[in-house]
Structures are given as structure tokens and as C-alpha cells.
Design a protein around this motif. Structure first.
Motif, PDB file in Angstrom:
ATOM      1  N   SER A 342      21.634  -0.098  33.078  1.00  0.00           N
ATOM      2  CA  SER A 342      21.773   1.256  32.550  1.00  0.00           C
ATOM      3  C   SER A 342      21.913   2.278  33.671  1.00  0.00           C
ATOM      4  CB  SER A 342      20.567   1.608  31.669  1.00  0.00           C
ATOM      5  OG  SER A 342      20.496   0.753  30.546  1.00  0.00           O
ATOM      6  N   LEU A 343      21.157   2.097  34.756  1.00  0.00           N
ATOM      7  CA  LEU A 343      21.257   3.018  35.888  1.00  0.00           C
ATOM      8  C   LEU A 343      22.657   2.997  36.485  1.00  0.00           C
ATOM      9  CD1 LEU A 343      17.847   2.313  37.664  1.00  0.00           C
ATOM     10  CD2 LEU A 343      18.562   4.507  36.707  1.00  0.00           C
ATOM     11  N   TYR A 344      23.201   1.797  36.626  1.00  0.00           N
ATOM     12  CA  TYR A 344      24.551   1.680  37.194  1.00  0.00           C
ATOM     13  C   TYR A 344      25.581   2.335  36.284  1.00  0.00           C
ATOM     14  CZ  TYR A 344      28.803  -0.490  38.998  1.00  0.00           C
ATOM     15  OH  TYR A 344      30.068  -0.706  39.504  1.00  0.00           O
ATOM     16  N   HIS A 345      25.464   2.100  34.993  1.00  0.00           N
ATOM     17  CA  HIS A 345      26.438   2.643  34.052  1.00  0.00           C
ATOM     18  C   HIS A 345      26.338   4.165  33.968  1.00  0.00           C
ATOM     19  CE1 HIS A 345      28.441   2.227  29.813  1.00  0.00           C
ATOM     20  NE2 HIS A 345      29.169   2.935  30.656  1.00  0.00           N
ATOM     21  N   VAL A 346      25.114   4.694  33.850  1.00  0.00           N
ATOM     22  CA  VAL A 346      24.968   6.141  33.691  1.00  0.00           C
ATOM     23  C   VAL A 346      25.399   6.890  34.944  1.00  0.00           C
ATOM     24  CG1 VAL A 346      22.591   6.493  34.518  1.00  0.00           C
ATOM     25  CG2 VAL A 346      23.469   7.894  32.638  1.00  0.00           C
ATOM     26  N   SER A 347      25.331   6.233  36.098  1.00  0.00           N
ATOM     27  CA  SER A 347      25.699   6.914  37.342  1.00  0.00           C
ATOM     28  C   SER A 347      27.186   7.278  37.385  1.00  0.00           C
ATOM     29  CB  SER A 347      25.330   6.050  38.557  1.00  0.00           C
ATOM     30  OG  SER A 347      26.129   4.882  38.627  1.00  0.00           O
ATOM     31  N   PHE A 348      28.011   6.658  36.542  1.00  0.00           N
ATOM     32  CA  PHE A 348      29.423   7.021  36.484  1.00  0.00           C
ATOM     33  C   PHE A 348      29.640   8.334  35.735  1.00  0.00           C
ATOM     34  CE2 PHE A 348      29.902   2.518  37.465  1.00  0.00           C
ATOM     35  CZ  PHE A 348      30.896   2.572  38.429  1.00  0.00           C
ATOM     36  N   TYR A 349      28.609   8.816  35.073  1.00  0.00           N
ATOM     37  CA  TYR A 349      28.724  10.076  34.344  1.00  0.00           C
ATOM     38  C   TYR A 349      27.917  11.195  34.999  1.00  0.00           C
ATOM     39  CZ  TYR A 349      30.959   7.253  30.809  1.00  0.00           C
ATOM     40  OH  TYR A 349      31.822   6.403  30.154  1.00  0.00           O
ATOM     41  N   ILE A 350      27.385  10.913  36.184  1.00  0.00           N
ATOM     42  CA  ILE A 350      26.661  11.921  36.959  1.00  0.00           C
ATOM     43  C   ILE A 350      27.323  12.006  38.326  1.00  0.00           C
ATOM     44  CG2 ILE A 350      24.426  12.627  37.899  1.00  0.00           C
ATOM     45  CD1 ILE A 350      23.089  10.932  35.762  1.00  0.00           C
ATOM     46  N   PRO A 351      27.939  13.129  38.678  1.00  0.00           N
ATOM     47  CA  PRO A 351      28.616  13.229  39.977  1.00  0.00           C
ATOM     48  C   PRO A 351      27.656  12.942  41.123  1.00  0.00           C
ATOM     49  CG  PRO A 351      29.066  15.163  38.603  1.00  0.00           C
ATOM     50  CD  PRO A 351      27.979  14.397  37.930  1.00  0.00           C
ATOM     51  N   PHE A 352      28.163  12.338  42.182  1.00  0.00           N
ATOM     52  CA  PHE A 352      27.320  12.096  43.351  1.00  0.00           C
ATOM     53  C   PHE A 352      26.730  13.410  43.857  1.00  0.00           C
ATOM     54  CE2 PHE A 352      29.227   7.861  45.044  1.00  0.00           C
ATOM     55  CZ  PHE A 352      28.517   7.184  44.067  1.00  0.00           C
ATOM     56  N   PHE A 353      25.460  13.339  44.258  1.00  0.00           N
ATOM     57  CA  PHE A 353      24.751  14.491  44.803  1.00  0.00           C
ATOM     58  C   PHE A 353      24.384  14.159  46.250  1.00  0.00           C
ATOM     59  CE2 PHE A 353      21.323  17.634  45.189  1.00  0.00           C
ATOM     60  CZ  PHE A 353      21.891  18.714  44.521  1.00  0.00           C
ATOM     61  N   PRO A 354      24.394  15.143  47.162  1.00  0.00           N
ATOM     62  CA  PRO A 354      24.208  14.819  48.580  1.00  0.00           C
ATOM     63  C   PRO A 354      22.792  14.401  48.977  1.00  0.00           C
ATOM     64  CG  PRO A 354      24.452  17.194  48.271  1.00  0.00           C
ATOM     65  CD  PRO A 354      24.759  16.549  46.957  1.00  0.00           C
ATOM     66  N   ILE A 355      21.829  14.502  48.067  1.00  0.00           N
ATOM     67  CA  ILE A 355      20.457  14.082  48.371  1.00  0.00           C
ATOM     68  C   ILE A 355      20.125  12.916  47.447  1.00  0.00           C
ATOM     69  CG2 ILE A 355      18.044  14.816  48.548  1.00  0.00           C
ATOM     70  CD1 ILE A 355      19.076  17.687  48.841  1.00  0.00           C
ATOM     71  N   ASP A 356      19.938  11.735  48.018  1.00  0.00           N
ATOM     72  CA  ASP A 356      19.913  10.514  47.209  1.00  0.00           C
ATOM     73  C   ASP A 356      18.711  10.408  46.293  1.00  0.00           C
ATOM     74  OD1 ASP A 356      18.426  10.129  49.679  1.00  0.00           O
ATOM     75  OD2 ASP A 356      18.235   8.017  49.142  1.00  0.00           O
TER      76      ASP A 356
END
Length: 421
Positions: A342-356
Motif C-alpha cells: 500500500s505504501l508503494y502504491h499510494v506514493s504514486f499519488y503523492i508528489p516527491f517531497f525534498p524531506i524524506d
């Protein structure tokens, strides 16, 4: 005559055995040379060549995988305000796409992303003060759409166990090429692999990208280290602070491919000290409901972006505006392995943020997973007078930060038969 034939047979058998060993070593050398050549060629290539190579390799690894059904929580949607900041606009655009998707569980979201630089014109159109952004921010913005860079050094058998066995805890440690001393201290202390009390299995991997063009070329040493210890994962992107979010994302994908049944994951930095037995005791004390939705560490609440451009946590107001959802400090935290799909899938709908660590907190919040505070995580360290006290560390799960010498000394003292607490 019979003795003579037996001698011939033994000589032939010994020769065959020597040939097998020689051939095996030859394969290892060839593989090592191939890895070193790939890493070196990537490092010396121009940015355009690296992008071209990345895209070409991605076309070979876009294999189908089962997408996990999930919903994006209302709490997350409300936490991130709609406004004119670039990241906020990108997020809510992706959320609309998610809401409008048909058969979303069968759709592969990776097809929307490509490892190619964003056009300067596109960025300048959407960010009016782009010219004022620090140079490293520009690199991050250029790579925001790169989601699946190829892996240069892999460990295919890291989680291979006997039938019916599984990895209970996986240490996934963010590191860089030049930090060999830190990795070795971890291998010899809290990151030791093997079977612990009650037969639980622990494994360790170190997560690396490519070294910077300004750093000495350590590719050969990294390749030899990977061959010796079988615990390095190296991807084709430049290791930098702003690329730690990408490192998180590709690690999720690696888990799906190579370690899908792991029970728990510890994600942390290579300059922390972790108390392995205390971590295992805590995990084994959880009830089934807690174990299936765990996200714990030192939770940072009510945080907001820092606007000072001189610090590495700087976030321009035109890039992101609003508070951060609660998140576990990136020095080290624990979460349930069954959440990885689920984490991997949902990350495609949240733009990358510069602070991990902020980004990771967003992903958990989007899934409706609440962060839980654990007092044993001290990502901002403990009192200076207690930092060499082994008894103080007995009940802590993590302290940040410790150098390799402090780690070795503290581990030795904690496990000394002469220690009385």
C-alpha cells in the motif's frame, strides 16, 4: 588393477571439483567487473546520457505486479491545504486523478512517470521565483518524476530462507559510498544478521545511490564490499539529501520484489545506535492489531516548513505551504512489513517531497495509519552526561547520533558480563 582405477577416479573427481570452484570464482569476478563497469560508466556519463540509459533500462523492468486496493484518507486530504504552492497543486491534481480512476487496483501507476528532466519552461511557468531556488533544489525539481531508476547492485537472495521461515526484522539503513566505517560498525554490532531469541530471523541491507561527481570514485570498493558482505543495494541515482525520498520509494519496490513476507522493517540512518534486543522485545510484545498497522518512532507533531534558505531543511513558500502531518523522525523508525504494498502504491499519488521523513509520514497518513509515539526512540539524542552510560541505553531502542567508535564501545559495554545496572 582395481586400485589403479580408483586412483584415476579420485583424480578425475578432484579435477572436476577444482573446475567447479574455479568456474564459480570466475563468475563472481565477471559479475564484480560488470557491476564496476556499469557504475563507472554511469558516473562519467553526461546528464543526458544518464537519463537515456535510465529510461532504456526502465523499459526492461516494468513488469506487472499486483496493486493493493486502498483509499486515501480524508484526514490527509484536509491536512494538506489547497493553495497556489507548486507541490500543493501537484498533490491535489493527483488526488483528483485517483478519485476519477476506473479500476484503480488494476491500473499500473508507474506508466505516468519517466526518468527525464522536467523542462525548465514548465517549472518556471509554475514557480514564479524559480530563479531564487538553491541549485540543489533545482536538481530535486528536475528529478521529481523519476520513480524507478535501475538497480546497479542487488541482493536477490537476502530474504531467502528455509521453507516456512520468514524474516522477522529487516534493518534497512540509508548510507553513502564513503561511509564504509559506519557500515562495518553496524555489521559488527546491532546490525548483525542471524537468528535471535525465539528463533526470529534478522537481516540487514544498506541503501546507496551513486556517489557525486565531486567525490572520489569508490565504485570498485563498493562493488567489492557488496561481493564480500552481500548486503549493499545500489541504485542509479545521485546520493544526496534531496534524493532520500527517491531512495525510500525504490526500497519499497525492492521489498515487494525480494522480501515480500518480512514482518517488520527498521528504517534508519547509518549514524544511529540501535538496541536490537530491545527492538525485538517490543515487536514481539505487540498484539495482532498493533503488529499489522505499526508506524512508530519519535513522532514530530505540529511541524511546519523552515524558510531559512541557509539550512538543508529549507522549503520555499512557493513550493509548499501548510503544516506537516505527524511523522517519525528519519533517524530511525519501525513499521509493519505488510504495509509495503500500500505504501508503494499510494506514493504514486503523492508528489516527491525534498524531506524524506516528512514524505514517509504523508504516505502513512494518506493510508489512514496513525503514528504511535515510542519513548525509546531518541532521534535528538539523550543528555550528554548519559551518552557513554551503557545502563541508560538498556531500555532505549535508538539514539542518534553515534560515530563508529562510540557504537563499538557502547555495544561492547552493554553486552559485558561485568555490567551491573
Amino acid at each position: 588393477m582395481r586400485i589403479k582405477y580408483i586412483k584415476y577416479f579420485l583424480v578425475a573427481l578432484a579435477s572436476s571439483f577444482c573446475f567447479v570452484i574455479f568456474y564459480s570464482k570466475l563468475k563472481d569476478v565477471a559479475r564484480s567487473q560488470r557491476e564496476m563497469t556499469e557504475m563507472s560508466s554511469v558516473k562519467t556519463a553526461t546528464p543526458q546520457q544518464r537519463v537515456s540509459t535510465t529510461v532504456r533500462k526502465i523499459s526492461n523492468i516494468m513488469t506487472p505486479y499486483k496493486l493493493t486496493p486502498f483509499n486515501i484518507s480524508e484526514g490527509f486530504r484536509k491536512d494538506i491545504p489547497k493553495n497556489g504552492a507548486y507541490w500543493n497543486r501537484k498533490l491535489h491534481s493527483l488526488l483528483r486523478e485517483f478519485d476519477n480512476a476506473v479500476n484503480q487496483t488494476r491500473k499500473d501507476p508507474r506508466s505516468r512517470f519517466r526518468c527525464r528532466p522536467e523542462s525548465f519552461e514548465l517549472l518556471q511557468t509554475n514557480i514564479q521565483d524559480l530563479q531564487s531556488y538553491p541549485l540543489l533544489y533545482m536538481d530535486f525539481l528536475n528529478g521529481m518524476e523519476c520513480r524507478d531508476p535501475p538497480i546497479l547492485i542487488n541482493q536477490h537472495s537476502k530474504c531467502a530462507l528455509k521453507e516456512n521461515d520468514q524474516i522477522f526484522l529487516l534493518f534497512a539503513i540509508k548510507s553513502t559510498s564513503k561511509h564504509f566505517e559506519r557500515r562495518q560498525a553496524i555489521r559488527e554490532t546491532w546490525g548483525r544478521e542471524g537468528s535471535y531469541d525465539n528463533g526470529v530471523q534478522v537481516r540487514t541491507v544498506f541503501l546507496l545511490g551513486r556517489s557525486s561527481l565531486d567525490d572520489p570514485n569508490l565504485d570498485k570498493l563498493v562493488s567489492l564490499e557488496a561481493q564480500q558482505f552481500q548486503d549493499l543495494l545500489v541504485w542509479d541515482f545521485q546520493d544526496s539529501f534531496y534524493n532520500l525520498t527517491l531512495k525510500e520509494h525504490v526500497f519499497f519496490k525492492w521489498i515487494l520484489d525480494h522480501c515480500p513476507s518480512v514482518s517488520f522493517i527498521f528504517k534508519g540512518d547509518d549514524d544511529v545506535f540501535a538496541n536490537t534486543q530491545a527492538i525485538l522485545n517490543h515487536l514481539q510484545s505487540l498484539d495482532p492489531a498493533q503488529a499489522s498497522s505499526l508506524y512508530t518512532g519519535q513522532i514530530i507533531e505540529k511541524a511546519s516548513p523552515l524558510r531559512d534558505s541557509k539550512i538543508k531543511y529549507y522549503v520555499p513558500q512557493t513550493f509548499y505551504e501548510g503544516p506537516y502531518p505527524p511523522y517519525a523522525g528519519g533517524g530511525g523508525f519501525l513499521f509493519s512489513g505488510n504495509l509495503i504494498p500500500s505504501l508503494y502504491h499510494v506514493s504514486f499519488y503523492i508528489p516527491f517531497f525534498p524531506i524524506d521523513d516528512v514524505y514517509t509520514g504523508m504516505c502513512f497518513k494518506a493510508l489512514g495509519i496513525s503514528s504511535s509515539i515510542h519513548g525509546g526512540f531518541r532521534t535528538f539524542d539523550i543528555r550528554e552526561q548519559d551518552r557513554e552510560n551503557a545502563c541508560v541505553h538498556k531500555d532505549l531502542l535508538l539514539v542518534h547520533k553515534r560515530n563508529p567508535q562510540q557504537t563499538m564501545r557502547l555495544w561492547r559495554n552493554m553486552h559485558s558480563s561485568m555490567l551491573t545496572c
